[in-house]
Design a protein around this motif. Structure first.
Motif, PDB file in Angstrom:
ATOM      1  N   ILE A   9      12.128  51.213 -28.068  1.00 59.21           N
ATOM      2  CA  ILE A   9      11.254  50.105 -27.756  1.00 59.21           C
ATOM      3  C   ILE A   9      12.023  49.133 -26.895  1.00 59.21           C
ATOM      4  N   SER A  10      13.130  49.443 -26.693  1.00 53.77           N
ATOM      5  CA  SER A  10      13.959  48.338 -25.390  1.00 53.77           C
ATOM      6  C   SER A  10      13.358  48.402 -24.218  1.00 53.77           C
ATOM      7  N   VAL A  11      13.393  47.006 -23.564  1.00 57.05           N
ATOM      8  CA  VAL A  11      12.527  47.113 -22.222  1.00 57.05           C
ATOM      9  C   VAL A  11      13.176  48.080 -21.186  1.00 57.05           C
ATOM     10  N   HIS A  12      14.624  48.021 -21.268  1.00 57.06           N
ATOM     11  CA  HIS A  12      15.180  48.789 -20.266  1.00 57.06           C
ATOM     12  C   HIS A  12      15.166  50.266 -20.406  1.00 57.06           C
ATOM     13  N   THR A  13      15.441  50.568 -21.654  1.00 58.39           N
ATOM     14  CA  THR A  13      15.417  51.915 -22.105  1.00 58.39           C
ATOM     15  C   THR A  13      14.086  52.467 -21.674  1.00 58.39           C
ATOM     16  N   ILE A  33      21.017  51.527 -31.031  1.00 62.50           N
ATOM     17  CA  ILE A  33      20.664  49.830 -31.311  1.00 62.50           C
ATOM     18  C   ILE A  33      21.914  49.203 -30.938  1.00 62.50           C
ATOM     19  N   PRO A  34      21.884  48.299 -29.954  1.00 59.54           N
ATOM     20  CA  PRO A  34      23.162  47.672 -29.439  1.00 59.54           C
ATOM     21  C   PRO A  34      23.829  46.825 -30.516  1.00 59.54           C
ATOM     22  N   PHE A  35      23.118  46.284 -31.465  1.00 53.97           N
ATOM     23  CA  PHE A  35      23.704  45.354 -32.435  1.00 53.97           C
ATOM     24  C   PHE A  35      24.593  46.518 -33.438  1.00 53.97           C
ATOM     25  N   LYS A  36      24.267  47.601 -33.595  1.00 54.41           N
ATOM     26  CA  LYS A  36      24.861  48.639 -34.261  1.00 54.41           C
ATOM     27  C   LYS A  36      25.042  49.846 -33.699  1.00 54.41           C
ATOM     28  N   GLY A  48      27.958  47.026 -23.128  1.00 52.90           N
ATOM     29  CA  GLY A  48      27.499  47.196 -24.416  1.00 52.90           C
ATOM     30  C   GLY A  48      25.966  47.125 -24.602  1.00 52.90           C
ATOM     31  N   LYS A  49      25.513  47.153 -23.373  1.00 49.65           N
ATOM     32  CA  LYS A  49      23.957  47.118 -23.402  1.00 49.65           C
ATOM     33  C   LYS A  49      23.349  48.507 -23.422  1.00 49.65           C
ATOM     34  N   ILE A  50      22.088  48.562 -23.624  1.00 45.79           N
ATOM     35  CA  ILE A  50      21.302  49.849 -23.585  1.00 45.79           C
ATOM     36  C   ILE A  50      20.364  49.695 -22.250  1.00 45.79           C
ATOM     37  N   PRO A  51      20.010  50.702 -21.408  1.00 50.61           N
ATOM     38  CA  PRO A  51      20.350  52.121 -21.728  1.00 50.61           C
ATOM     39  C   PRO A  51      21.510  52.532 -20.966  1.00 50.61           C
ATOM     40  N   VAL A  52      22.031  53.912 -21.493  1.00 50.18           N
ATOM     41  CA  VAL A  52      22.901  54.773 -21.066  1.00 50.18           C
ATOM     42  C   VAL A  52      22.369  55.941 -20.640  1.00 50.18           C
ATOM     43  N   ALA A  61      25.288  53.828 -16.696  1.00 52.09           N
ATOM     44  CA  ALA A  61      24.849  52.508 -17.617  1.00 52.09           C
ATOM     45  C   ALA A  61      24.095  51.856 -16.669  1.00 52.09           C
ATOM     46  N   ASP A  62      22.967  51.227 -17.119  1.00 55.36           N
ATOM     47  CA  ASP A  62      22.122  50.193 -16.664  1.00 55.36           C
ATOM     48  C   ASP A  62      20.903  50.689 -15.772  1.00 55.36           C
ATOM     49  N   SER A  63      19.739  50.208 -16.558  1.00 57.01           N
ATOM     50  CA  SER A  63      18.475  50.817 -16.071  1.00 57.01           C
ATOM     51  C   SER A  63      18.064  50.984 -14.557  1.00 57.01           C
ATOM     52  N   SER A  64      18.499  49.898 -13.763  1.00 58.96           N
ATOM     53  CA  SER A  64      18.232  49.926 -12.528  1.00 58.96           C
ATOM     54  C   SER A  64      19.187  50.758 -11.692  1.00 58.96           C
ATOM     55  N   VAL A  65      20.368  51.008 -12.162  1.00 56.00           N
ATOM     56  CA  VAL A  65      21.254  51.835 -11.555  1.00 56.00           C
ATOM     57  C   VAL A  65      20.771  53.467 -12.084  1.00 56.00           C
ATOM     58  N   ALA A  97      12.187  41.079 -12.984  1.00 54.05           N
ATOM     59  CA  ALA A  97      11.915  41.584 -14.212  1.00 54.05           C
ATOM     60  C   ALA A  97      12.880  41.704 -15.089  1.00 54.05           C
ATOM     61  N   ASP A  98      14.242  41.825 -14.531  1.00 57.77           N
ATOM     62  CA  ASP A  98      15.482  42.078 -15.439  1.00 57.77           C
ATOM     63  C   ASP A  98      16.122  40.421 -15.347  1.00 57.77           C
ATOM     64  N   GLY A  99      16.078  39.780 -14.182  1.00 54.80           N
ATOM     65  CA  GLY A  99      16.791  38.585 -14.197  1.00 54.80           C
ATOM     66  C   GLY A  99      15.973  37.618 -14.765  1.00 54.80           C
ATOM     67  N   VAL A 101      11.973  37.535 -15.926  1.00 58.04           N
ATOM     68  CA  VAL A 101      10.830  37.890 -16.819  1.00 58.04           C
ATOM     69  C   VAL A 101      11.702  38.355 -18.369  1.00 58.04           C
ATOM     70  N   PHE A 102      12.506  38.896 -18.117  1.00 60.66           N
ATOM     71  CA  PHE A 102      13.497  39.484 -19.393  1.00 60.66           C
ATOM     72  C   PHE A 102      14.241  38.358 -19.880  1.00 60.66           C
ATOM     73  N   ARG A 103      15.152  37.872 -19.097  1.00 60.13           N
ATOM     74  CA  ARG A 103      16.254  36.853 -19.283  1.00 60.13           C
ATOM     75  C   ARG A 103      15.498  35.612 -19.977  1.00 60.13           C
ATOM     76  N   GLU A 104      14.416  35.053 -19.471  1.00 56.37           N
ATOM     77  CA  GLU A 104      13.786  33.739 -19.882  1.00 56.37           C
ATOM     78  C   GLU A 104      12.755  33.824 -20.556  1.00 56.37           C
TER      79      GLU A 104
HETATM   80  N1  LIG Z   1      20.525  45.137 -16.435  1.00 64.07           N
HETATM   81  C1  LIG Z   1      20.555  45.819 -17.906  1.00 64.07           C
HETATM   82  C2  LIG Z   1      20.049  44.969 -18.832  1.00 64.07           C
HETATM   83  C3  LIG Z   1      20.039  45.695 -20.219  1.00 64.07           C
HETATM   84  C4  LIG Z   1      19.629  45.151 -21.432  1.00 64.07           C
HETATM   85  O1  LIG Z   1      19.786  43.699 -21.436  1.00 64.07           O
HETATM   86  N2  LIG Z   1      19.507  45.673 -22.590  1.00 64.07           N
HETATM   87  C5  LIG Z   1      19.095  44.745 -23.629  1.00 64.07           C
HETATM   88  C6  LIG Z   1      17.994  45.743 -24.468  1.00 64.07           C
HETATM   89  S1  LIG Z   1      16.479  45.769 -23.385  1.00 64.07           S
HETATM   90  C7  LIG Z   1      20.464  45.118 -24.588  1.00 64.07           C
HETATM   91  O2  LIG Z   1      21.224  46.089 -24.728  1.00 64.07           O
HETATM   92  N3  LIG Z   1      20.610  43.767 -25.354  1.00 64.07           N
HETATM   93  C8  LIG Z   1      21.686  43.873 -26.164  1.00 64.07           C
HETATM   94  C9  LIG Z   1      22.622  42.879 -25.816  1.00 64.07           C
HETATM   95  O3  LIG Z   1      22.350  42.091 -25.170  1.00 64.07           O
HETATM   96  O4  LIG Z   1      23.923  42.951 -26.264  1.00 64.07           O
HETATM   97  C10 LIG Z   1      19.706  47.045 -17.593  1.00 64.07           C
HETATM   98  O5  LIG Z   1      18.653  47.076 -16.810  1.00 64.07           O
HETATM   99  O6  LIG Z   1      19.896  48.260 -18.010  1.00 64.07           O
END
Ligand SMILES: N[C@@H](CCC(=O)N[C@@H](CS)C(=O)NCC(=O)O)C(=O)O
Length: 226
Positions: A9-13, A33-36, A48-52, A61-65, A97-99, A101-104
């Motif tokens: 359910i993560s936007v980037h996964t 789940i990135p928090f656990k 520390g973020k998802i996805p990988v 790592a990183d959805s765009s990459v 979308a990433d920088g 829509v998602f961030r703000e």
């Molecule tokens: N630029 C990264 C952004 C990844 C991102 O922000 N993932 C969120 C979930 S959608 C996340 O892991 N958040 C947890 C955190 O910020 O610690 C990508 O495209 O993969």
């Protein structure tokens, strides 16, 4: 086989999962789940973020990459326009979308409405939610409305820009919000995107996670294409 790490359910996964589905690539999903995070996560995900994603012994790592990798490694069907202007416009919308829509918009709303109460056991900051809905959302959705013409965002063909924007709009809907009447083209575009087989399939597969987190799935198309 691809292994996509990240709760679906993560936007980037979801962006990576839909890219894999579009390219008919078999994958398995580890719902991190990135928090656990699991042990060793720091090594897999430097931010520390998802996805990988791992493809055999290759990890990224990183959805765009990851989507750029999938395009190079598995070029058919293409998800990026071939012409230079179309290509960079798609990259711009992916970045927006990433920088933005998602961030703000989406990150703050999801953090306040879901992560704080349901994962961190904290109270929702209602003023923060209100500020996003009154200031950031209309500005950002207004820009998306100005960029929407027809079924797909770039060159009349589904691609990376659609993946990136639609995945954000899906999470907006999961929170119980809907695209309001100020943005009719965006609302129509989103509705049509929900009928795309890769998106319908991804949404069907993530429903156990959505209901487990108490998300609002009433917008999801229930007919999964064969
Ligand atoms: N630029 C990264 C952004 C990844 C991102 O922000 N993932 C969120 C979930 S959608 C996340 O892991 N958040 C947890 C955190 O910020 O610690 C990508 O495209 O993969």
């Amino acid at each position: 086989m691809l292994n996509i790490h990240g709760v679906p359910i993560s936007v980037h996964t979801r962006k990576v999962i839909v890219a894999a589905l579009e390219k008919n690539l078999p994958y398995q999903n580890e719902p991190v789940i990135p928090f656990k995070p699991p042990a060793g996560w720091d090594r897999l995900s430097p931010t520390g973020k998802i996805p990988v994603m791992s493809d055999g012994d290759f990890e990224l790592a990183d959805s765009s990459v990851i989507c750029a990798y999938l395009e190079r490694e598995y070029p058919r069907p293409p998800l990026y326009p071939a012409d230079t202007r179309g290509h960079v416009r798609a990259l711009w919308l992916e970045e927006y979308a990433d920088g933005t829509v998602f961030r703000e918009v989406i990150h703050g709303l999801f953090f306040q409405n879901v992560i704080r109460p349901r994962i961190l056991g904290q109270a929702i900051d209602k003023a923060a939610v209100e500020a996003i809905q009154v200031e950031a959302m209309p500005r950002v959705f207004g820009y998306l409305e100005s960029q929407t013409a027809g079924d797909c965002l770039v060159g009349g063909k589904f691609g990376i820009a659609d993946l990136a924007i639609v995945s954000n709009l899906i999470n907006y809907h999961y929170l119980g919000y809907r695209i309001d009447s100020r943005f009719p083209k965006l609302a129509g575009y989103f509705k049509a995107m929900l009928r795309r087989p890769s998106i319908t399939r991804a949404l069907a597969a993530e429903q156990p996670f959505a209901s487990g987190m108490g998300l609002d799935s009433r917008f999801v198309e229930t007919t999964v294409p064969v």
